[in-house]
Design an enzyme around this catalytic site. Structure first.
Site, short mmCIF file in Angstrom:
data_model
loop_
_atom_site.label_atom_id
_atom_site.label_comp_id
_atom_site.label_asym_id
_atom_site.label_seq_id
_atom_site.Cartn_x
_atom_site.Cartn_y
_atom_site.Cartn_z
N LYS A 107 116.18 49.47 27.99
CA LYS A 107 117.21 49.97 27.08
C LYS A 107 118.51 49.25 27.37
O LYS A 107 118.75 48.83 28.50
CB LYS A 107 117.43 51.47 27.29
CG LYS A 107 118.10 52.15 26.13
CD LYS A 107 117.11 52.41 25.01
CE LYS A 107 117.66 53.27 23.92
NZ LYS A 107 116.58 53.92 23.18
N1 GLU Z 1 115.83 52.68 19.93
C1 GLU Z 1 114.57 53.18 19.49
C2 GLU Z 1 114.02 54.18 20.49
O1 GLU Z 1 114.75 54.81 21.20
C3 GLU Z 1 113.61 52.07 19.11
C4 GLU Z 1 113.21 51.16 20.22
C5 GLU Z 1 112.38 49.96 19.73
O2 GLU Z 1 112.05 49.88 18.56
O3 GLU Z 1 112.11 49.13 20.58
O4 GLU Z 1 112.86 54.43 20.56
#
Ligand code: GLU
Length: 476
Positions: A107
């Protein structure tokens, strides 16, 4: 109001992890290896804006590399911090394992209020952040693939993809370095709606399990169920829109930054969204009562509560007053570990974030595969499928003529049946299948063991077992 201390977001995720591993039989060393965050990179960089150098702080955290690339969004928000990014990276690991997308968890975040900047300024900031991450392989099609999260969307992903491509001019797979791109820049149909769509599919699957519904004291169908949604951003908007327009749910409450809207007769989600775009908030929306202290609407009577904004909105402070029998976590970490305990004791059923909001990463997976295969889904088989269907339709038409008035084909059968699936239909079908399958593995774990008392613990166990299996196979 409770006087117990609230743990941090990361501690909260760890507590939930610990609750699950306490019921598993993992060697302590492996347990620790899975729990900890592998690495967090902090970057501070300067961008000259409005005649002055501004320094920004950003993070990219890699929680687990048991599978690569690692995956997870990049968030733009003023409060972004290391603890939060690490918690979100950990959730990505478990989420990807639960819905079987072949990624580790990661993240990123940038401390910024995007509303304070012009588009051209945001582009320069984003490109610089992307440059800092890409030069350390923290953006890379084979190693680390970001995506949108709070405060970012298609536009930012297109800048990131372009920045990476400029830095890696001979990488034929450059487009796969990030997902959530616009369709004309290597994106996939249905990615923007994906997380909200996934919430809808998750609820539909829950409503296919009468025993699970009974635990929440619910019966019947989604049709007519009263829903309160917190946050009408990308996730909350799509979830509420689809649930009301396609499943007949009644959106009785919408909580936003500047207060909440409440109307027991139901609120038109699209109308509210249009109002927000024009007025920068929900205040003044004519067809519902405005409640200045929006958070109290979380405590209103309803059938389903959908927190779809920030983490920690249901905490020790308000958990005891939440009346919804069913909560589906469209956001990441909206319920703190302490609140989770209070709600479980009350018998509230929680469909947990690691499952409920996995629609986004699922469709990201499809986009990544599309980028690597360099071909649109359905391009090879669509017309062939239509031709085969044509054979059946020809036969039915022959039968129709032969039987005369005794039997006729349903008027739109031919058009519906003949049409081969396009990319959007294929994406939705893959997402639906993923959400059903993951629910079933979680629900099976929940029901097959007396000591697994809630869906979150069940989801964590399924996910951790898969991560553990992958570490074992690697032989670390
Ligand atoms: N930000 C989104 C989540 O928290 C999507 C992450 C992604 O598509 O890699 O799942």
């Amino acid at each position: 109001m409770s006087n117990r201390a609230e743990p941090s977001f990361r501690e909260s995720v760890d507590l939930m992890f610990n609750r699950a591993v306490a019921l598993m039989d993992l060697p302590p060393g492996l347990e620790e290896k899975i729990r900890v965050c592998n690495a967090t990179y902090t970057v501070r960089f300067g961008v000259r804006l409005r005649g002055q150098v501004h320094t920004f702080t950003g993070y990219r955290s890699v929680h687990s590399e048991h599978m690569e690339p690692v995956k997870g969004g990049i968030r733009y928000a003023p409060e972004v911090n290391q603890d939060e990014v690490e918690a979100l990276a950990a959730l990505m690991t478990y989420k990807c394992a639960l819905v079987e997308t072949p990624f580790g968890g990661s993240k990123g975040g940038l401390c910024i209020d995007p509303r304070q900047y012009e588009e051209e300024e945001l582009e320069r900031i984003t490109r610089r952040f992307a440059y800092e991450l890409a030069k350390r392989d923290l953006i890379h099609p084979a190693q680390n693939v970001p995506a949108p999260d709070m405060g970012t969307g298609e536009r930012e992903m297109a800048w990131i993809a372009d920045q990476y491509a400029r830095m890696n001019t001979t990488d034929i797979n450059a487009r796969a370095c990030v997902t959530g791109k616009p369709p004309n820049a290597g994106g996939i149909a249905g990615r923007v709606e994906a997380t909200g769509r996934g919430v809808q599919y998750a609820l539909r699957e829950f409503f296919r399990h009468p025993d699970d519904m009974k635990k929440a004291g619910l019966e019947g169908k989604l049709d007519g169920k009263r829903v309160i949604v917190q946050g009408l951003g990308n996730v909350g908007y799509h979830a509420a829109k689809f649930l009301s327009e396609e499943d007949g749910a009644l959106i009785t409450g919408i909580i936003e930054r500047d207060g909440a809207l409440f109307n027991p007769a139901g609120i038109n989600v699209q109308a509210v969204r249009d109002w927000i775009v024009r007025h920068d908030g929900v205040t003044g929306f004519p067809d519902a009562r405005h409640v200045a202290d929006g958070a109290v609407v979380l405590e209103e009577e309803c059938d389903i509560l959908i927190p779809a904004a920030l983490e920690g909105v249901i905490s020790l402070d308000n958990a005891a007053r939440i009346k919804a029998p069913l909560i589906i976590e469209a956001a990441n970490g909206p319920i703190t570990a302490g609140a989770d305990e209070i709600l479980r004791e009350k018998g509230t059923i929680i469909i947990p974030d690691l499952y409920a909001n996995a629609g986004g990463v699922t469709v990201s997976y499809f986009e990544w595969v599309k980028n690597l295969s360099h071909i649109r889904f359905g391009r090879l088989q669509r017309r062939q499928e239509e031709a085969r269907h044509q054979l059946v339709v020809d036969e039915l038409e022959r039968l129709d003529r032969y039987l005369g008035d005794a039997w006729t084909m349903t008027p739109d059968f031919k058009t519906k049946y003949l049409r081969g699936a396009d990319e959007l239909e294929l994406v939705r079908s893959g997402l639906d299948d993923t959400m059903r399958t993951a629910y079933q593995s979680m629900s099976e774990m929940w029901h097959s063991r007396d000591d697994v008392r809630d869906m979150r613990t069940a989801g964590f166990i399924v996910a951790i077992e898969r991560v553990a299996a992958s570490y074992r196979a690697k032989g670390i």
